[in-house]
Design an enzyme around this catalytic site. Structure first.
Site, PDB file in Angstrom:
ATOM      1  N   HIS A 365       2.366  -0.502  -4.229  1.00 35.43           N
ATOM      2  CA  HIS A 365       2.301  -1.954  -4.055  1.00 35.43           C
ATOM      3  C   HIS A 365       0.904  -2.385  -3.593  1.00 35.43           C
ATOM      4  CE1 HIS A 365       4.263  -5.813  -2.509  1.00 35.43           C
ATOM      5  NE2 HIS A 365       3.136  -5.805  -1.807  1.00 35.43           N
ATOM      6  N   GLU A 366       0.394  -1.728  -2.571  1.00 36.60           N
ATOM      7  CA  GLU A 366      -0.918  -2.132  -2.047  1.00 36.60           C
ATOM      8  C   GLU A 366      -2.021  -1.873  -3.072  1.00 36.60           C
ATOM      9  OE1 GLU A 366      -0.999  -4.034   0.427  1.00 36.60           O
ATOM     10  OE2 GLU A 366       1.047  -3.630   1.108  1.00 36.60           O
ATOM     11  N   HIS A 369      -2.117  -4.591  -5.551  1.00 33.34           N
ATOM     12  CA  HIS A 369      -2.918  -5.727  -5.071  1.00 33.34           C
ATOM     13  C   HIS A 369      -4.394  -5.476  -5.407  1.00 33.34           C
ATOM     14  CE1 HIS A 369       0.089  -8.083  -3.147  1.00 33.34           C
ATOM     15  NE2 HIS A 369       0.291  -7.304  -2.103  1.00 33.34           N
ATOM     16  N   HIS A 375       1.842 -11.199  -5.326  1.00 31.64           N
ATOM     17  CA  HIS A 375       3.285 -10.940  -5.275  1.00 31.64           C
ATOM     18  C   HIS A 375       3.997 -11.619  -6.431  1.00 31.64           C
ATOM     19  CE1 HIS A 375       2.562 -10.101  -0.853  1.00 31.64           C
ATOM     20  NE2 HIS A 375       2.924  -8.970  -1.415  1.00 31.64           N
TER      21      HIS A 375
END
Ligand SMILES: *[C@@H]1O[C@H](CO)[C@@H](O)[C@H](O)[C@H]1NC(C)=O
Ligand SMILES: *[C@@H]1O[C@H](CO)[C@@H](O)[C@H](O)[C@H]1NC(C)=O
Ligand SMILES: *[C@@H]1O[C@H](CO)[C@@H](O)[C@H](O)[C@H]1NC(C)=O
Length: 472
Positions: A365-366, A369, A375
């Site tokens: 997830h990070e 980014h 998101h």
């Protein structure tokens, strides 16, 4: 976009692998593997069951001493493989890695135990389980059948501790072994192992497993040696194309508890190509105070992204001007969004493996980014899919529910994805344990905020954003 890797996502055998290695299990999609039919070099090695080299005694799946320690598998690919064969082997390894929590590492000179991948033996074969020394896995270059992706994985799965599917203790409830059709001196290949040696890890007998023999394996007369007791499975057994998949995911639960903090020093969306990493190469630096165990977990996350895209992650050298600086400071898990053309921080606060910032899904997830994704619930058309309940949001946290306009963010032709690894859970930043994000569709709440895997849409979007070539 069906890439090779996501076609193989979450096979049952790998769910078993996941259970065996006590990883976090991944959710599933459905699909029926195709069938391949050709003479099978897996069967010609002359070892126990054709391709399995058994050492002293019988070794089952249950014996944990036959599992690779610390979820790390070392391998060495001999230099007599050309680049093309080497890449095929690496691709098989990457697929296993992307579908489990195992990390495969090239053995260094001083590594005491590893899989020695050779080509000078007969056919395709592997020693069973972890052998605490140098163990051989042979893929005969002159046999194209050894280089089917499924066969490469099949041999590695032996090395990881799997016997053949039809060797399991309860196989007689599912298949009939036609001894009269078997070449006499190969009859021992059809042995089965007792319940205290092998475990099905709670899975049904799997006709479509890549660990299952073909129905005419070791046949002396072309007639079937293994007959499924359920009609319709004849064509499925012995597949070496795709791994089988599970239909339901026993462990799919929303587990997102940490505030994911994004540092938006300015507002940058995914459409502006300035924020994409040049040349498909992402440089990273993992700070040296992060211990080996956590470092390896970060690398596992990176490998998942690599295996599911055309991106390459490279460790930054001291003269590299831009890279992701992976830190592990207090303050949660956070990252800049997109490529910044300088050193950009990505923080993963220290947690035990598979918890908090060190859940594999959160690491992924990070990094997503850092690759340019906001998101999921920030997208321009989100209000057609979710309702943001302002009155339940903690004071001062409202900005986390911003949305971006159509000029800034792109859904890359994918539907709104409740199961995205980039979606918040329904109670993110809630001050009263009531939902802050209310799905307008029934039955999706449990997927929201999942951090177990990249969804198919996450993978597609990443590949579209970086214009990765289609693999299939
Ligand atoms: C791998 O095995 C082959 C064949 O037994 C042997 O010749 C070679 O030296 C081994 N290589 C390594 C690095 O262990
Ligand atoms: C993309 O971002 C850069 C840097 O902020 C900016 O200079 C440029 O104008 C942006 N391009 C578009 C098309 O918005
Ligand atoms: C990474 O970021 C931390 C925190 O900002 C900083 O202290 C450290 O010097 C950086 N390391 C590198 C190699 O850029």
């Amino acid at each position: 976009m069906p890439t090779v890797e996501n076609m193989w996502s979450f096979p049952k055998i790998l769910l078993i692998l996941v259970l065996m290695k006590s990883c976090t299990a991944a959710p599933a999609t459905s699909g029926v593997p195709a069938v391949i039919d050709e003479t099978d070099p897996e069967l010609i090695g002359g070892y126990v069951e054709g391709d399995m080299i058994m050492n002293e005694g019988k070794n089952g799946w249950i014996d944990e001493t036959l599992r690779w320690p610390n979820r790390i598998v070392y391998y060495y690919i001999n230099s007599d493989f050309d680049q093309e064969h080497r890449n095929l082997i690496l691709r098989g390894i990457k697929t296993l890695q992307a579908n489990s929590c195992l990390l495969f590492k090239e053995a260094t000179r001083d590594q005491p135990y590893y899989i020695n991948v050779t080509s000078d033996g007969v056919g395709c074969s592997s020693e069973m389980g972890f052998r605490k020394g140098i163990q051989r896995l042979n893929l005969d270059k002159s046999q194209p059948g050894c280089f089917r992706p499924g066969t490469i994985m099949h041999e590695f799965l032996h090395a990881l501790g799997f016997l053949h599917q039809q060797s399991t203790w309860n196989r007689d409830e599912y298949v009939h072994i036609n001894v009269e059709n078997i070449i006499e001196d190969t009859i021992p290949n059809f042995g089965k192992y007792s319940k205290d040696k092998v475990d099905n890890f709670g899975e049904e007998y799997d006709y479509g497993s890549i660990m299952h023999y073909k129905s005419d394996a070791f046949s002396k007369n072309g007639k079937p040696t293994i007959v499924p007791l359920i009609a319709g499975y004849e064509k499925l057994i012995g597949n070496r194309v795709a791994l089988t998949r599970v239909e339901t995911d026993p462990e799919l639960t929303a587990g997102y508890t940490e505030g994911d903090m994004i540092l938006n020093d300015d507002r940058n969306g995914m459409i502006n190509e300035t924020y994409r990493w040049p040349n498909h190469i992402v440089y990273y630096f993992i700070n040296s105070y992060i211990d080996q165990e956590h470092r390896n977990h970060i690398l596992r996350g990176i490998r998942i992204l690599e295996a599911n895209s055309c991106l390459t992650f490279k460790e930054a050298t001291s003269d590299q001007p831009y890279y992701v600086n992976v830190t592990s400071e207090p303050g949660g898990c956070y990252s800049y969004v997109g490529y910044r053309n300088r050193v950009q921080q990505l923080n993963l606060q220290n947690y035990a493996l598979d918890t908090g910032c060190f859940r594999l899904g959160t690491i992924v997830h990070e990094f997503l980014h850092a690759l340019g994704f906001y998101h999921q619930q920030s997208t321009w058309n989100r209000d057609e899919y979710v309702r943001i309940d302002e009155e339940n949001i903690q004071d001062g946290m409202e900005h986390n529910f911003n949305k971006y306009d159509k000029e800034t963010v792109d859904n890359f032709d994918e539907e709104y994805d409740f199961g995205s690894v980039m979606h918040y859970n329904s109670k993110a930043f809630s001050k009263n344990d009531k939902m802050t994000i209310v799905p307008l569709v029934e039955g999706v709440e449990e997927f929201m905020g999942q951090r177990l895997r990249m969804s198919d849409a996450d993978i597609n979007k990443l590949n579209t954003m970086y214009r990765c070539p289609r693999k299939v």
